[in-house]
Design an enzyme around this catalytic site. Structure first.
Site, PDB file in Angstrom:
ATOM      1  N   ASP A  48       7.815 -11.431  -7.050  1.00 41.64           N
ATOM      2  CA  ASP A  48       7.094 -10.176  -7.253  1.00 41.64           C
ATOM      3  C   ASP A  48       6.413 -10.282  -8.610  1.00 41.64           C
ATOM      4  O   ASP A  48       6.564 -11.288  -9.296  1.00 41.64           O
ATOM      5  CB  ASP A  48       8.032  -8.958  -7.178  1.00 41.64           C
ATOM      6  CG  ASP A  48       7.319  -7.748  -6.588  1.00 41.64           C
ATOM      7  OD1 ASP A  48       6.264  -7.367  -7.126  1.00 41.64           O
ATOM      8  OD2 ASP A  48       7.794  -7.198  -5.580  1.00 41.64           O
ATOM      9  N   LEU A  96      -0.467 -12.562  -8.086  1.00 38.61           N
ATOM     10  CA  LEU A  96      -1.200 -13.180  -6.980  1.00 38.61           C
ATOM     11  C   LEU A  96      -2.614 -13.609  -7.377  1.00 38.61           C
ATOM     12  O   LEU A  96      -3.181 -14.511  -6.775  1.00 38.61           O
ATOM     13  CB  LEU A  96      -1.260 -12.216  -5.791  1.00 38.61           C
ATOM     14  CG  LEU A  96       0.092 -11.935  -5.124  1.00 38.61           C
ATOM     15  CD1 LEU A  96      -0.027 -10.762  -4.150  1.00 38.61           C
ATOM     16  CD2 LEU A  96       0.606 -13.176  -4.405  1.00 38.61           C
ATOM     17  N   GLY A 134       3.261  -9.147  -0.589  1.00 43.98           N
ATOM     18  CA  GLY A 134       2.756  -8.842  -1.937  1.00 43.98           C
ATOM     19  C   GLY A 134       1.375  -8.211  -1.905  1.00 43.98           C
ATOM     20  O   GLY A 134       0.629  -8.348  -0.941  1.00 43.98           O
ATOM     21  N   GLY A 135       1.029  -7.553  -3.004  1.00 44.33           N
ATOM     22  CA  GLY A 135      -0.293  -6.936  -3.137  1.00 44.33           C
ATOM     23  C   GLY A 135      -0.208  -5.425  -3.145  1.00 44.33           C
ATOM     24  O   GLY A 135       0.876  -4.842  -3.119  1.00 44.33           O
ATOM     25  N   SER A 160      -0.310  -1.835  -1.649  1.00 43.52           N
ATOM     26  CA  SER A 160       0.121  -1.419  -0.298  1.00 43.52           C
ATOM     27  C   SER A 160      -0.346  -0.019   0.081  1.00 43.52           C
ATOM     28  O   SER A 160       0.100   0.515   1.099  1.00 43.52           O
ATOM     29  CB  SER A 160       1.644  -1.492  -0.199  1.00 43.52           C
ATOM     30  OG  SER A 160       2.210  -0.570  -1.108  1.00 43.52           O
ATOM     31  N   SER A 189      -1.919  -4.265   8.284  1.00 44.79           N
ATOM     32  CA  SER A 189      -1.603  -2.833   8.329  1.00 44.79           C
ATOM     33  C   SER A 189      -2.324  -2.153   9.476  1.00 44.79           C
ATOM     34  O   SER A 189      -3.419  -2.576   9.884  1.00 44.79           O
ATOM     35  CB  SER A 189      -2.032  -2.184   7.013  1.00 44.79           C
ATOM     36  OG  SER A 189      -1.928  -0.775   7.114  1.00 44.79           O
ATOM     37  N   TYR A 242      -8.235  -0.375   1.236  1.00 37.09           N
ATOM     38  CA  TYR A 242      -6.996  -1.078   1.589  1.00 37.09           C
ATOM     39  C   TYR A 242      -7.097  -1.672   3.002  1.00 37.09           C
ATOM     40  O   TYR A 242      -6.794  -2.849   3.221  1.00 37.09           O
ATOM     41  CB  TYR A 242      -5.839  -0.086   1.471  1.00 37.09           C
ATOM     42  CG  TYR A 242      -4.531  -0.555   2.044  1.00 37.09           C
ATOM     43  CD1 TYR A 242      -3.776  -1.542   1.422  1.00 37.09           C
ATOM     44  CD2 TYR A 242      -4.026   0.013   3.224  1.00 37.09           C
ATOM     45  CE1 TYR A 242      -2.556  -1.960   1.962  1.00 37.09           C
ATOM     46  CE2 TYR A 242      -2.815  -0.388   3.750  1.00 37.09           C
ATOM     47  CZ  TYR A 242      -2.090  -1.382   3.112  1.00 37.09           C
ATOM     48  OH  TYR A 242      -0.892  -1.793   3.642  1.00 37.09           O
TER      49      TYR A 242
HETATM   50  C1  15L Z   1       0.612   1.098   5.192  1.00 36.96           C
HETATM   51  O1  15L Z   1      -0.037   0.083   5.420  1.00 36.96           O
HETATM   52  C2  15L Z   1       1.135   1.369   3.848  1.00 36.96           C
HETATM   53  O2  15L Z   1       1.508   0.192   3.157  1.00 36.96           O
HETATM   54  C3  15L Z   1       2.260   2.355   3.821  1.00 36.96           C
HETATM   55  O3  15L Z   1       2.360   2.851   2.505  1.00 36.96           O
HETATM   56  C4  15L Z   1       2.057   3.512   4.811  1.00 36.96           C
HETATM   57  O4  15L Z   1       1.041   4.326   4.379  1.00 36.96           O
HETATM   58  C5  15L Z   1       1.756   2.981   6.186  1.00 36.96           C
HETATM   59  O5  15L Z   1       0.706   2.030   6.161  1.00 36.96           O
HETATM   60  C6  15L Z   1       1.386   4.084   7.164  1.00 36.96           C
HETATM   61  O6  15L Z   1       0.299   4.039   7.719  1.00 36.96           O
HETATM   62  O7  15L Z   1       2.202   4.980   7.363  1.00 36.96           O
END
Ligand code: 15L
Length: 273
Positions: free
Chosen positions: A39, A59, A79-80, A82, A118, A143
């Site tokens: 980390d 990173l 990592g990164g 989020s 994500s 993001y």
């Molecule tokens: C994500 O990608 C995030 O990292 C997390 O904090 C949440 O927001 C999650 O999605 C989500 O959509 O609930």
């Protein structure tokens, strides 16, 4: 849970001190032979156990990332940044940082990456739409775009260098569903652990994308085929929290944060940087 094929013995977990990193540390330690944790700063959580080591790493530092990936068989990359936010930190950690990670994998001969993508890659789909990983991406912010970049990079590094990646479009990975949206997007910690172990061990995955969600009847994601490809069989369901969630106040149905799958991220930005 299905029987797992072999887990690569020497594992690296980035973002090990974050919320999900702390959830995954124990199952990964038990599944592999050695577990290198990393980390940005010092180790958070329980002291190092047998088989574990810790190395801080930024990173964005290419040489440091290359060193970090030495002598490992697979990387679980959490990592990164989020959450949704201004572009520059996302550029540094999620875009430059991910490029550094894949270059380090190529140069160190690391054959498998599990990438924490994500659900925000498709966060601009409406909550009344049902989608699969075959639908085109509709990211909901900086993001989400950075995660889409990551999925593209993963495909590139498979097509050109045969580094395999499972991209996990993780939903809401919390102890319990926090809100109405979570009834569709929730991923239990137990299912998260199974998902990551499947992504590490499934043979011949190439570059594969799968949503990370529990078996929620209200899911927006038709994930059956993508999950079956890696043997992921979620055990939990958000429905057990239905009564508590239904008791929560309703939010404005016209707001993008209520209407779209990305939820609250649609209410963040622009940033006028
Ligand atoms: C994500 O990608 C995030 O990292 C997390 O904090 C949440 O927001 C999650 O999605 C989500 O959509 O609930």
């Amino acid at each position: 849970m299905p029987a797992l094929a072999a887990i690569p013995p020497r594992l690296l977990l980035t973002g090990a001190c974050g919320q999900l990193g702390q959830v995954l540390r124990e199952p990964l330690r038990q599944a592999g032979q050695t577990l290198r944790l990393s980390d940005r700063k010092g180790l958070v959580g329980s002291p190092l156990q047998t088989g574990e080591s810790f190395e801080p790493c930024e990173l964005g530092d290419r040489a440091a990332v290359r060193h970090l990936l030495r002598d490992v068989d697979a990387v679980v990359h959490l990592g990164g940044v989020s959450v949704e936010g201004p572009f520059d930190p996302i550029l540094e950690a999620n875009i430059l940082g991910l490029y550094n990670l894949y270059e380090a994998a190529r140069r160190n001969g690391v054959p498998r990456i599990v990438f924490a993508s994500s659900n925000h890659v498709t966060g601009c789909y409406a909550q009344d739409e049902r989608i699969s990983t075959q639908n085109r991406p509709r990211p909901d912010g900086n993001y989400g775009v950075s995660k889409l970049f990551g999925e593209g990079l993963a495909q590139l590094y498979f097509d050109r260098y045969r580094i395999e990646t499972v991209c996990l479009r993780i939903g809401t990975a919390t102890v319990s569903p926090p809100d109405r949206r979570g009834m569709s997007s929730w991923l239990s910690h137990r299912d998260l652990a199974q998902l990551v172990l499947c992504a590490l061990s499934a043979p011949n995955v190439g570059c594969h994308i799968v949503f990370g969600a529990s078996a929620n009847p209200a899911s927006w994601w038709d994930n059956a085929e993508a999950a079956a490809r890696i043997g992921f069989e979620p055990q939990d369901s958000a429905e057990g929290w239905r009564a508590q969630i239904d008791a929560q106040p309703l939010s404005d149905p016209a707001s993008p944060t209520t209407r779209l799958q990305g939820g609250s991220f649609l209410g963040i930005g622009p940033f006028d940087e």
